[in-house]
Design an enzyme around this catalytic site. Sequence first.
Site, mmCIF file in Angstrom:
data_model
loop_
_atom_site.group_PDB
_atom_site.id
_atom_site.type_symbol
_atom_site.label_atom_id
_atom_site.label_comp_id
_atom_site.label_asym_id
_atom_site.label_seq_id
_atom_site.Cartn_x
_atom_site.Cartn_y
_atom_site.Cartn_z
ATOM 1 N N PRO A 24 0.838 -1.201 0.000
ATOM 2 C CA PRO A 24 0.000 0.000 0.000
ATOM 3 C C PRO A 24 0.874 1.253 0.000
ATOM 4 C CG PRO A 24 0.052 -1.023 2.190
ATOM 5 C CD PRO A 24 0.761 -1.961 1.256
ATOM 6 N N TYR A 167 0.306 4.408 13.383
ATOM 7 C CA TYR A 167 -1.078 4.855 13.261
ATOM 8 C C TYR A 167 -1.898 4.276 14.418
ATOM 9 C CZ TYR A 167 0.709 6.916 9.084
ATOM 10 O OH TYR A 167 1.470 7.684 8.242
HETATM 11 C C1 LIG Z 1 4.945 6.877 -1.374
HETATM 12 C C2 LIG Z 1 4.775 5.862 -0.275
HETATM 13 C C3 LIG Z 1 3.554 5.759 0.385
HETATM 14 C C4 LIG Z 1 3.359 4.785 1.374
HETATM 15 N N1 LIG Z 1 2.116 4.628 1.933
HETATM 16 C C5 LIG Z 1 1.872 3.575 2.760
HETATM 17 C C6 LIG Z 1 0.556 3.248 3.164
HETATM 18 O O1 LIG Z 1 -0.436 3.855 2.736
HETATM 19 N N2 LIG Z 1 0.402 2.221 4.039
HETATM 20 C C7 LIG Z 1 1.453 1.478 4.480
HETATM 21 O O2 LIG Z 1 1.262 0.554 5.285
HETATM 22 N N3 LIG Z 1 2.717 1.738 4.062
HETATM 23 C C8 LIG Z 1 2.937 2.733 3.198
HETATM 24 N N4 LIG Z 1 4.201 2.934 2.693
HETATM 25 C C9 LIG Z 1 5.247 1.939 2.999
HETATM 26 C C10 LIG Z 1 5.307 0.878 1.895
HETATM 27 O O3 LIG Z 1 4.111 0.109 1.846
HETATM 28 C C11 LIG Z 1 6.503 -0.081 2.107
HETATM 29 O O4 LIG Z 1 6.295 -0.798 3.286
HETATM 30 C C12 LIG Z 1 7.823 0.669 2.177
HETATM 31 O O5 LIG Z 1 7.925 1.607 1.122
HETATM 32 C C13 LIG Z 1 9.027 -0.285 2.134
HETATM 33 O O6 LIG Z 1 9.022 -1.053 0.965
HETATM 34 P P1 LIG Z 1 9.976 -0.660 -0.319
HETATM 35 O O7 LIG Z 1 11.367 -0.597 0.182
HETATM 36 O O8 LIG Z 1 9.706 -1.778 -1.302
HETATM 37 O O9 LIG Z 1 9.489 0.664 -0.819
HETATM 38 C C14 LIG Z 1 4.422 3.930 1.743
HETATM 39 C C15 LIG Z 1 5.654 4.072 1.106
HETATM 40 C C16 LIG Z 1 5.829 4.997 0.094
HETATM 41 C C17 LIG Z 1 7.174 5.071 -0.610
#
Ligand SMILES: Cc1cc2nc3c(=O)[nH]c(=O)nc-3n(C[C@H](O)[C@H](O)[C@H](O)COP(=O)(O)O)c2cc1C
Length: 340
Positions: A24, A167
């Site tokens: 997400p 949260y």
């Molecule tokens: C732009 C952005 C928005 C995010 N929004 C959420 C969110 O709505 N809910 C959530 O649980 N994590 C959110 N995250 C965290 C991501 O779901 C993920 O756990 C985090 O980016 C680490 O994974 P990655 O290294 O593949 O990006 C967000 C991350 C990014 C970069």
Amino acid sequence: MTSRLFSPLQIRKTILKNRIMMAPMCQYSAHNGVAQDWHLVHLGARASGGAGLIIVEATGVVMEGRISNHCLALENQAQRDAFKKITHFIKSQNSIPAIQLAHSGRKGEGDWDLYGPSAVAFSDKYKTPRALETHEVYALADKFVHSAKLALEAGFEIIEVHMAHGYLMHQFLSPLSNFRTDEFGGSLENRMRLPLLVAKALRDFWPQDKAVFVRISATDWTDGGWDLDQSIILCRELKNCGIDFIDVSTGGNVAKATIPSSPGYQVPFAEKIKNEVGILTGAVGQITEAEQAEKILSDDKADAILLGRVLLREPYWPINAAFTLGEKPDIQKQYERGYY
Ligand SMILES: Cc1cc2nc3c(=O)[nH]c(=O)nc-3n(C[C@H](O)[C@H](O)[C@H](O)COP(=O)(O)O)c2cc1C
């Protein structure tokens, strides 16, 4: 079919065609909590790109549960109806639509008054929340169920409850944000009470043939805070409630915590919870390479991989990863000439 990454994953009656999930990610592009064309194209492109599951960004179960004024919410019919086109398109791409139901609590950044477990601000950049009355805490589970009802009507197959990243649910779990003296604060059992009430209420409502996921932060990365041992106890309880899958993230509840991030840095938490609790887990965080994802799964450290930022850069990561791993992926007929 030899890779784990591209082997199907059945959870209850839902079959994911592969083990790649879109994490997400807030887009800050909603109007009055309503999804826009941006969401359709953004989520639709990742479904076309081959992810087996698409999880819609944190969506407030009430308007004041959003993170910002531009976040999604799911408390009325207009918000529900805007999701219908999105779930329909995701399914047309042979992917599964999921939505993360959330409440920001004291971490709201919008133009409303905040509330949380205790009247303590997240940091000096945030408003100080009002501490919820005990009866108001009990009323929260119904808000999640109301939102889940709309999610079902909108065509979602899976809901994920956001209990991570500082949260509202996480605020109740952590002794660094919950200073209550009623039955929702103090002991671990009391701190877990609201998240478990929410999980149970959602599991009672959500159809038996469909899955409920929970995203947790497995640690606050801060001494005296929420940690892996407490997470394991929580996940055992969530499993007893009928929760199917734990999406294992970390952090977000302590503004000054130092997080030692590096490729796959949260995988050990997913592995420990999978092995200690015996529940399906997803690994997330700096997983960017096909072989890296495949090894996490083939080493039995997690059951699925969630991709965040790399999918923002590369919507077609799953199809490309399939080629890297020697698979012959299905390509939409419109795009076959790009590949074969
Ligand atoms: C732009 C952005 C928005 C995010 N929004 C959420 C969110 O709505 N809910 C959530 O649980 N994590 C959110 N995250 C965290 C991501 O779901 C993920 O756990 C985090 O980016 C680490 O994974 P990655 O290294 O593949 O990006 C967000 C991350 C990014 C970069």
